[in-house]
Design a protein around this motif. Structure first.
Motif, PDB file in Angstrom:
ATOM      1  N   ALA A  32       0.947  -1.175   0.026  1.00  0.00           N
ATOM      2  CA  ALA A  32      -0.030   0.006  -0.052  1.00  0.00           C
ATOM      3  C   ALA A  32       0.776   1.090   0.113  1.00  0.00           C
ATOM      4  O   ALA A  32       0.384   2.444  -0.473  1.00  0.00           O
ATOM      5  N   ASP A  33       1.972   1.114   0.440  1.00  0.00           N
ATOM      6  CA  ASP A  33       2.607   2.406   0.866  1.00  0.00           C
ATOM      7  C   ASP A  33       4.360   2.314   0.642  1.00  0.00           C
ATOM      8  O   ASP A  33       5.162   2.987   1.160  1.00  0.00           O
ATOM      9  N   VAL A  34       4.684   1.414  -0.273  1.00  0.00           N
ATOM     10  CA  VAL A  34       6.226   1.176  -0.459  1.00  0.00           C
ATOM     11  C   VAL A  34       6.155   1.567  -2.275  1.00  0.00           C
ATOM     12  O   VAL A  34       5.538   0.910  -2.906  1.00  0.00           O
ATOM     13  N   ASP A  35       7.017   2.341  -2.357  1.00  0.00           N
ATOM     14  CA  ASP A  35       7.289   2.635  -3.737  1.00  0.00           C
ATOM     15  C   ASP A  35       8.817   2.127  -4.200  1.00  0.00           C
ATOM     16  O   ASP A  35       9.484   1.920  -3.427  1.00  0.00           O
ATOM     17  N   VAL A  36       8.808   1.637  -5.560  1.00  0.00           N
ATOM     18  CA  VAL A  36      10.445   1.199  -5.932  1.00  0.00           C
ATOM     19  C   VAL A  36      10.547   2.071  -7.172  1.00  0.00           C
ATOM     20  O   VAL A  36       9.693   2.865  -7.812  1.00  0.00           O
ATOM     21  N   ASP A  37      11.962   2.449  -7.096  1.00  0.00           N
ATOM     22  CA  ASP A  37      12.427   3.377  -8.249  1.00  0.00           C
ATOM     23  C   ASP A  37      12.866   2.344  -9.469  1.00  0.00           C
ATOM     24  O   ASP A  37      13.855   1.693  -9.275  1.00  0.00           O
ATOM     25  N   LEU A  38      11.976   2.500 -10.331  1.00  0.00           N
ATOM     26  CA  LEU A  38      12.280   1.472 -11.420  1.00  0.00           C
ATOM     27  C   LEU A  38      13.667   1.587 -12.213  1.00  0.00           C
ATOM     28  O   LEU A  38      14.446   0.838 -12.649  1.00  0.00           O
ATOM     29  N   ALA A  39      14.232   2.983 -12.137  1.00  0.00           N
ATOM     30  CA  ALA A  39      15.446   3.105 -12.951  1.00  0.00           C
ATOM     31  C   ALA A  39      16.655   2.652 -11.901  1.00  0.00           C
ATOM     32  O   ALA A  39      17.927   2.413 -12.414  1.00  0.00           O
ATOM     33  N   SER A  40      16.372   2.299 -10.521  1.00  0.00           N
ATOM     34  CA  SER A  40      17.447   1.957  -9.961  1.00  0.00           C
ATOM     35  C   SER A  40      17.704   0.536  -9.716  1.00  0.00           C
ATOM     36  O   SER A  40      18.636  -0.060  -9.283  1.00  0.00           O
ATOM     37  N   ILE A  41      16.849  -0.376 -10.643  1.00  0.00           N
ATOM     38  CA  ILE A  41      16.996  -1.878 -10.412  1.00  0.00           C
ATOM     39  C   ILE A  41      17.897  -2.309 -11.310  1.00  0.00           C
ATOM     40  O   ILE A  41      18.292  -2.062 -12.219  1.00  0.00           O
ATOM     41  N   ARG A  42      18.827  -3.086 -10.345  1.00  0.00           N
ATOM     42  CA  ARG A  42      20.012  -3.701 -10.963  1.00  0.00           C
ATOM     43  C   ARG A  42      19.931  -5.066 -10.918  1.00  0.00           C
ATOM     44  O   ARG A  42      19.692  -5.405  -9.639  1.00  0.00           O
ATOM     45  N   LEU A  43      20.246  -5.774 -11.764  1.00  0.00           N
ATOM     46  CA  LEU A  43      20.546  -7.446 -11.806  1.00  0.00           C
ATOM     47  C   LEU A  43      21.819  -7.964 -11.770  1.00  0.00           C
ATOM     48  O   LEU A  43      22.711  -7.265 -12.692  1.00  0.00           O
ATOM     49  N   GLU A  44      22.304  -8.841 -10.919  1.00  0.00           N
ATOM     50  CA  GLU A  44      23.275  -9.557 -11.010  1.00  0.00           C
ATOM     51  C   GLU A  44      23.212 -11.018 -10.673  1.00  0.00           C
ATOM     52  O   GLU A  44      23.079 -11.199  -9.605  1.00  0.00           O
ATOM     53  N   ARG A  45      23.378 -11.697 -11.493  1.00  0.00           N
ATOM     54  CA  ARG A  45      22.963 -13.117 -11.296  1.00  0.00           C
ATOM     55  C   ARG A  45      21.633 -13.326 -10.694  1.00  0.00           C
ATOM     56  O   ARG A  45      20.658 -12.909 -11.099  1.00  0.00           O
ATOM     57  N   ALA A  46      21.797 -13.807  -9.459  1.00  0.00           N
ATOM     58  CA  ALA A  46      20.539 -14.104  -8.844  1.00  0.00           C
ATOM     59  C   ALA A  46      20.332 -13.032  -7.863  1.00  0.00           C
ATOM     60  O   ALA A  46      19.340 -13.274  -6.588  1.00  0.00           O
ATOM     61  N   ARG A  47      20.805 -11.943  -7.980  1.00  0.00           N
ATOM     62  CA  ARG A  47      20.644 -10.702  -6.883  1.00  0.00           C
ATOM     63  C   ARG A  47      20.216  -9.743  -7.624  1.00  0.00           C
ATOM     64  O   ARG A  47      20.616  -9.322  -8.699  1.00  0.00           O
ATOM     65  N   VAL A  48      19.240  -8.829  -6.930  1.00  0.00           N
ATOM     66  CA  VAL A  48      18.646  -7.831  -7.432  1.00  0.00           C
ATOM     67  C   VAL A  48      18.755  -6.568  -6.250  1.00  0.00           C
ATOM     68  O   VAL A  48      18.450  -6.872  -5.210  1.00  0.00           O
ATOM     69  N   THR A  49      19.192  -5.581  -6.790  1.00  0.00           N
ATOM     70  CA  THR A  49      19.155  -4.290  -6.018  1.00  0.00           C
ATOM     71  C   THR A  49      18.189  -3.046  -6.472  1.00  0.00           C
ATOM     72  O   THR A  49      18.175  -3.073  -7.607  1.00  0.00           O
ATOM     73  N   ALA A  50      17.744  -2.495  -5.666  1.00  0.00           N
ATOM     74  CA  ALA A  50      16.952  -1.306  -5.811  1.00  0.00           C
ATOM     75  C   ALA A  50      16.509  -0.354  -4.668  1.00  0.00           C
ATOM     76  O   ALA A  50      16.807  -0.782  -3.362  1.00  0.00           O
ATOM     77  N   TRP A  51      16.283   0.861  -5.145  1.00  0.00           N
ATOM     78  CA  TRP A  51      15.823   1.710  -3.926  1.00  0.00           C
ATOM     79  C   TRP A  51      14.411   1.535  -3.606  1.00  0.00           C
ATOM     80  O   TRP A  51      13.523   1.893  -4.725  1.00  0.00           O
ATOM     81  N   LEU A  52      13.749   1.441  -2.259  1.00  0.00           N
ATOM     82  CA  LEU A  52      12.545   1.607  -2.263  1.00  0.00           C
ATOM     83  C   LEU A  52      12.104   2.660  -1.274  1.00  0.00           C
ATOM     84  O   LEU A  52      13.133   3.128  -0.609  1.00  0.00           O
ATOM     85  N   ARG A  53      11.087   3.344  -1.314  1.00  0.00           N
ATOM     86  CA  ARG A  53      10.657   4.401  -0.660  1.00  0.00           C
ATOM     87  C   ARG A  53       9.456   4.087   0.300  1.00  0.00           C
ATOM     88  O   ARG A  53       8.476   3.664  -0.226  1.00  0.00           O
ATOM     89  N   TRP A  54       9.563   4.821   1.564  1.00  0.00           N
ATOM     90  CA  TRP A  54       8.474   5.130   2.304  1.00  0.00           C
ATOM     91  C   TRP A  54       8.150   6.340   2.573  1.00  0.00           C
ATOM     92  O   TRP A  54       8.793   7.193   2.671  1.00  0.00           O
ATOM     93  N   TRP A  55       6.917   6.694   2.963  1.00  0.00           N
ATOM     94  CA  TRP A  55       6.672   8.306   3.496  1.00  0.00           C
ATOM     95  C   TRP A  55       6.731   8.082   5.029  1.00  0.00           C
ATOM     96  O   TRP A  55       6.493   6.947   5.783  1.00  0.00           O
ATOM     97  N   GLY A  56       7.518   8.984   5.554  1.00  0.00           N
ATOM     98  CA  GLY A  56       7.718   8.904   6.940  1.00  0.00           C
ATOM     99  C   GLY A  56       9.230   8.030   7.095  1.00  0.00           C
ATOM    100  O   GLY A  56       9.936   7.829   6.357  1.00  0.00           O
ATOM    101  N   ARG A  57       9.202   7.360   8.370  1.00  0.00           N
ATOM    102  CA  ARG A  57      10.391   6.612   8.708  1.00  0.00           C
ATOM    103  C   ARG A  57      10.138   5.217   8.308  1.00  0.00           C
ATOM    104  O   ARG A  57       8.911   4.471   8.336  1.00  0.00           O
ATOM    105  N   SER A  58      10.909   4.524   7.438  1.00  0.00           N
ATOM    106  CA  SER A  58      11.071   3.059   6.924  1.00  0.00           C
ATOM    107  C   SER A  58      11.302   2.061   8.248  1.00  0.00           C
ATOM    108  O   SER A  58      12.042   2.362   8.990  1.00  0.00           O
ATOM    109  N   PRO A  59      10.513   1.267   8.218  1.00  0.00           N
ATOM    110  CA  PRO A  59      10.637   0.214   9.496  1.00  0.00           C
ATOM    111  C   PRO A  59      11.954  -0.550   9.233  1.00  0.00           C
ATOM    112  O   PRO A  59      12.516  -1.219  10.209  1.00  0.00           O
ATOM    113  N   LEU A  60      12.700  -0.613   7.840  1.00  0.00           N
ATOM    114  CA  LEU A  60      13.786  -1.299   7.677  1.00  0.00           C
ATOM    115  C   LEU A  60      15.016  -0.573   8.459  1.00  0.00           C
ATOM    116  O   LEU A  60      15.972  -1.053   8.701  1.00  0.00           O
ATOM    117  N   VAL A  61      14.925   0.798   8.461  1.00  0.00           N
ATOM    118  CA  VAL A  61      16.365   1.266   9.194  1.00  0.00           C
ATOM    119  C   VAL A  61      15.926   2.107  10.428  1.00  0.00           C
ATOM    120  O   VAL A  61      16.621   2.816  10.846  1.00  0.00           O
TER     121      VAL A  61
END
Length: 139
Positions: A32-61
């Motif tokens: 409902a409230d998590v965005d992904v920056d499509l331009a930041s998605i990087r693939l390397e074999r079985a790993r994917v990196t991307a920037w995710l965005r939350w409004w306010g404080r992210s529970p991840l950090v």
């Protein structure tokens, strides 16, 4: 419960259309409230990196020392996340927090521990982004 597979084709199309230079924030399928920056998605074999965005404080950090020391109101938090699609794990790589005027108020690039991707928003994020790795590549 919605299936990530239902969103796979549309999400993959959006990823393919993303610009490599400008941020392209889209709501992550199944959340409902998590965005992904499509331009930041990087693939390397079985790993994917991307920037995710939350409004306010992210529970991840929110428990990191840098984030806990903030006295300012956090308007948005962007977190760079790495998904290990072979092991069903994820970890944070970096984060940036901004105030309501868009000015950065905290940043950190200390990688976090590996965490199993099970349920909730991170389960949906894992399934959505790892679907890119599992999908056949088209020219």
């Amino acid at each position: 419960m919605r299936s990530p597979a239902k969103f796979g084709a549309a999400f993959l199309l959006a990823c393919a259309a993303a610009s490599a230079t400008a941020a392209q924030w889209r709501t992550l399928p199944g959340t409902a409230d998590v965005d992904v920056d499509l331009a930041s998605i990087r693939l390397e074999r079985a790993r994917v990196t991307a920037w995710l965005r939350w409004w306010g404080r992210s529970p991840l950090v929110s428990e990191t020392p840098v984030f806990a020391a903030l006295r300012s109101r956090v308007y948005k938090t962007a977190v760079q996340v790495e998904f290990d699609c072979a092991a069903r794990h994820w970890r944070t790589l970096a984060f940036s927090a901004t105030d309501s005027s868009g000015l950065p108020i905290a940043m950190d690039s200390t990688p976090g521990p590996r965490i199993a991707a099970v349920d909730g928003d991170m389960g949906w994020a894992y399934d959505s982004l790892c679907e890119i790795v599992r999908a056949p590549h088209r020219k």
